[in-house]
Design a protein around this motif. Structure first.
Motif, PDB file in Angstrom:
ATOM      1  N   ILE A   1       0.841  -1.205   0.000  1.00 49.34           N
ATOM      2  CA  ILE A   1       0.000   0.000   0.000  1.00 49.34           C
ATOM      3  C   ILE A   1       0.872   1.249   0.000  1.00 49.34           C
ATOM      4  O   ILE A   1       0.668   2.168  -0.788  1.00 49.34           O
ATOM      5  N   HIS A   2       1.866   1.273   0.884  1.00 48.96           N
ATOM      6  CA  HIS A   2       2.740   2.451   0.962  1.00 48.96           C
ATOM      7  C   HIS A   2       3.629   2.568  -0.288  1.00 48.96           C
ATOM      8  O   HIS A   2       3.875   3.669  -0.776  1.00 48.96           O
ATOM      9  N   ASP A   3       4.105   1.437  -0.820  1.00 43.11           N
ATOM     10  CA  ASP A   3       4.918   1.475  -2.052  1.00 43.11           C
ATOM     11  C   ASP A   3       4.163   2.111  -3.209  1.00 43.11           C
ATOM     12  O   ASP A   3       4.760   2.791  -4.042  1.00 43.11           O
ATOM     13  N   ASP A   4       2.865   1.863  -3.277  1.00 42.00           N
ATOM     14  CA  ASP A   4       2.069   2.338  -4.420  1.00 42.00           C
ATOM     15  C   ASP A   4       1.718   3.824  -4.340  1.00 42.00           C
ATOM     16  O   ASP A   4       1.240   4.393  -5.319  1.00 42.00           O
ATOM     17  N   LEU A   5       1.922   4.449  -3.179  1.00 42.70           N
ATOM     18  CA  LEU A   5       1.492   5.842  -2.978  1.00 42.70           C
ATOM     19  C   LEU A   5       2.115   6.788  -4.016  1.00 42.70           C
ATOM     20  O   LEU A   5       3.223   6.531  -4.492  1.00 42.70           O
ATOM     21  N   PRO A   6       1.413   7.874  -4.347  1.00 42.41           N
ATOM     22  CA  PRO A   6       1.945   8.857  -5.299  1.00 42.41           C
ATOM     23  C   PRO A   6       3.353   9.337  -4.944  1.00 42.41           C
ATOM     24  O   PRO A   6       4.182   9.520  -5.838  1.00 42.41           O
ATOM     25  N   ALA A   7       3.634   9.522  -3.655  1.00 42.56           N
ATOM     26  CA  ALA A   7       4.956  10.009  -3.255  1.00 42.56           C
ATOM     27  C   ALA A   7       6.031   8.931  -3.401  1.00 42.56           C
ATOM     28  O   ALA A   7       7.224   9.223  -3.334  1.00 42.56           O
ATOM     29  N   MET A   8       5.579   7.685  -3.579  1.00 39.80           N
ATOM     30  CA  MET A   8       6.556   6.589  -3.722  1.00 39.80           C
ATOM     31  C   MET A   8       6.556   6.125  -5.193  1.00 39.80           C
ATOM     32  O   MET A   8       6.956   6.881  -6.042  1.00 39.80           O
ATOM     33  N   ASP A   9       6.117   4.892  -5.469  1.00 35.04           N
ATOM     34  CA  ASP A   9       6.167   4.394  -6.851  1.00 35.04           C
ATOM     35  C   ASP A   9       5.046   4.948  -7.718  1.00 35.04           C
ATOM     36  O   ASP A   9       5.084   4.804  -8.936  1.00 35.04           O
ATOM     37  N   ASP A  10       4.026   5.531  -7.104  1.00 31.24           N
ATOM     38  CA  ASP A  10       2.881   6.101  -7.821  1.00 31.24           C
ATOM     39  C   ASP A  10       2.251   5.101  -8.787  1.00 31.24           C
ATOM     40  O   ASP A  10       2.134   5.355  -9.985  1.00 31.24           O
TER      41      ASP A  10
ATOM     42  N   VAL B   1      13.845   3.968  -3.511  1.00 29.86           N
ATOM     43  CA  VAL B   1      13.463   5.362  -3.717  1.00 29.86           C
ATOM     44  C   VAL B   1      14.685   6.187  -4.149  1.00 29.86           C
ATOM     45  O   VAL B   1      14.612   6.984  -5.097  1.00 29.86           O
ATOM     46  N   LEU B   2      15.817   5.965  -3.475  1.00 30.10           N
ATOM     47  CA  LEU B   2      17.030   6.721  -3.795  1.00 30.10           C
ATOM     48  C   LEU B   2      17.554   6.376  -5.189  1.00 30.10           C
ATOM     49  O   LEU B   2      18.155   7.215  -5.864  1.00 30.10           O
ATOM     50  N   ALA B   3      17.325   5.141  -5.611  1.00 30.48           N
ATOM     51  CA  ALA B   3      17.857   4.672  -6.897  1.00 30.48           C
ATOM     52  C   ALA B   3      17.309   5.494  -8.057  1.00 30.48           C
ATOM     53  O   ALA B   3      17.973   5.654  -9.084  1.00 30.48           O
ATOM     54  N   GLU B   4      16.102   6.038  -7.875  1.00 29.18           N
ATOM     55  CA  GLU B   4      15.462   6.787  -8.967  1.00 29.18           C
ATOM     56  C   GLU B   4      16.288   7.979  -9.427  1.00 29.18           C
ATOM     57  O   GLU B   4      16.304   8.298 -10.607  1.00 29.18           O
TER      58      GLU B   4
END
Lengths: 300, 300
Positions: A84-93, A166-169
């Motif tokens: 759920i948290h991974d999918d958030l707009p601020a994360m993987d969106d 997240v940092l890898a992006e």
């Protein structure tokens, strides 16, 4: 996939599903929407691999599966909150998860954040409930297993891996070492914890735990590389999420680093490592061999 | 505020601070930024009221404070994670916390979400570590206390209250009952849990636990009403966050529902309820009386 193995997985997944449903039978002193949001993602057709691994491991090492029941529900709740948290707009969106709108698309970002928090918290409530029901002589093992699980899901495990992701992006210097950290922590840690928790609940000796750790780390890494491969080779309908998204987002993956062929070879290498680790155990390891085959050859 | 009481609070808060620092002394197998984000909010000048209440209660009921050490660090980590997530743009969208930029303003939304997750998870890791170190005859109490804490921070407690708060924003039919649910769950649950955990670790009888629960719920509700009052009567510098933001956001508060005078009377009413509950206890309750005075008369 071997039919018996498939049946075992499905039967055990159904048991897990039932136990998870029982966890949500009681009334909650909370607005209905948050319970609905928690259930939406928890009952979205997950394969329940982690809880099944935990229970099967407890059984194979001669433990009472009853003792691993609550903790295996907990690991599935933790896995679900992380999605759920991974999918958030601020994360993987990500708008889709397992072919369905992701949690925040249905409930909004605020409720999705809280549903994730609530699932992590409820995982611990469930695990501690389980601790209280353990026979007295099993409580030490139960506490040890809970510790293994929480270390695996925490900053030194899954969350650390997600931070790396997240940092890898924005990282122009992504390399194999950093990618390996992400893989082993984001996915490997929880799969390994499932095995170790099951084994600890069966009072397994530390040498066997170490072989199980090596097995778990190998199939966990293989699992993640297969994910990268499937993003290139599968199609959206089978995968339940958009294909090619890694490339579209210029994400560094095992495929972008080494090419498809080398990535596939790496999967085979980790498969061999997994099988070798198993050869040191004195229990019947056919289930684990089939699990390694399944992880390395899956198409979704 | 009584000087002795103030000294006690400050001395105990310093002990908590030290213990929290020790929790972060070990190296973490994680990218540095996430540990930095966790520490940024955890060491941002919080008053450590919950852990101090837990420790003091354990002491006053005759328990060994050493046994409440880990769990009291855990409650502060949980409180901190809830502040980080509350401040997120998708939630209250607050740029300031205790006069400093909120976590996501410094680290970005993605890392702030993960720092919150990581603090909740690390709270449990810390608590379970503490469980393992308890004397064998104390482990039952330790597990019971952890259960109380996790229920208070979960969907039936703090998270449920936060959901109520989120829903209240678009609710044209906000009323006193809904507001009371939010207050008692969002703030009251964790303050009460602090007291109950401390008492359980001291092996307190169930009747005394019930009086402590009543005391906790009363000062918890008073605490929240005072928050609403301060938003109207304080100034930004003293409060450490913008004053008048409730009204600006058309938020329903005890002040908007009842007016300032009635809200102040309610605080006095809860103060009386708190003191009455204490009168049923056979221990020295002067600390709790002073705490009630402090909560009801605070100016920040």
């Amino acid at each position: 996939m071997n039919q018996d193995f498939k049946n075992t997985l499905e039967t055990m997944a159904k048991d897990v599903e039932n136990d998870l449903l029982v966890c949500f039978e009681k009334p909650f002193d909370a607005p209905a929407i948050i319970v609905s949001a928690m259930k939406y993602s928890l009952f979205a057709g997950g394969k329940r691999i982690r809880p099944v691994l935990m229970r099967k491991t407890c059984e194979l090492f001669g433990g009472d599966v009853e003792n691993a029941r609550a903790l295996s529900c907990a690991i599935e709740m933790i896995h679900t909150y992380s999605l759920i948290h991974d999918d958030l707009p601020a994360m993987d969106d990500d708008d889709l998860r397992r072919g369905q709108p992701s949690n925040h698309k249905v409930y909004g970002e605020d409720i999705a954040i809280l549903a994730g928090d609530a699932l992590l918290n409820y995982a611990v409530e469930t695990a501690v409930d389980g601790l209280q029901r353990l026979p007295a002589q099993q409580q030490g093992n139960g506490i040890q297993a809970l510790k293994i699980l929480m270390q695996a899901s925490g900053v030194g495990g899954m969350i650390g891996g997600q931070v790396g992701d997240v940092l890898a992006e924005d990282d122009d210097e992504m390399n194999a070492e950093k990618l390996k950290y992400i893989h082993s922590h984001k996915t490997g840690a929880m799969l390994t914890a499932a095995l170790l928790c099951g084994a600890v609940m069966a009072n397994t000796d530390s040498e066997s735990l170490e072989w199980m750790r090596q097995y778990g780390e190998a199939i966990g890494t293989a699992f993640q590389i297969v994910d990268d491969i499937l993003d290139v080779t599968s199609d959206t309908e089978v995968l339940g999420k958009p294909v090619g998204s890694d490339q579209e987002e210029h994400k560094t993956t095992m495929v972008s680093l080494y090419g498809l062929k080398s990535a596939q070879e790496k999967v085979e290498e980790y498969h061999r490592t997994a099988i070798e680790a198993l050869s040191n155990l004195s229990i019947d390891t056919s289930f684990y061999i089939q699990m390694a085959d399944f992880v390395c050859n899956r198409v979704y």
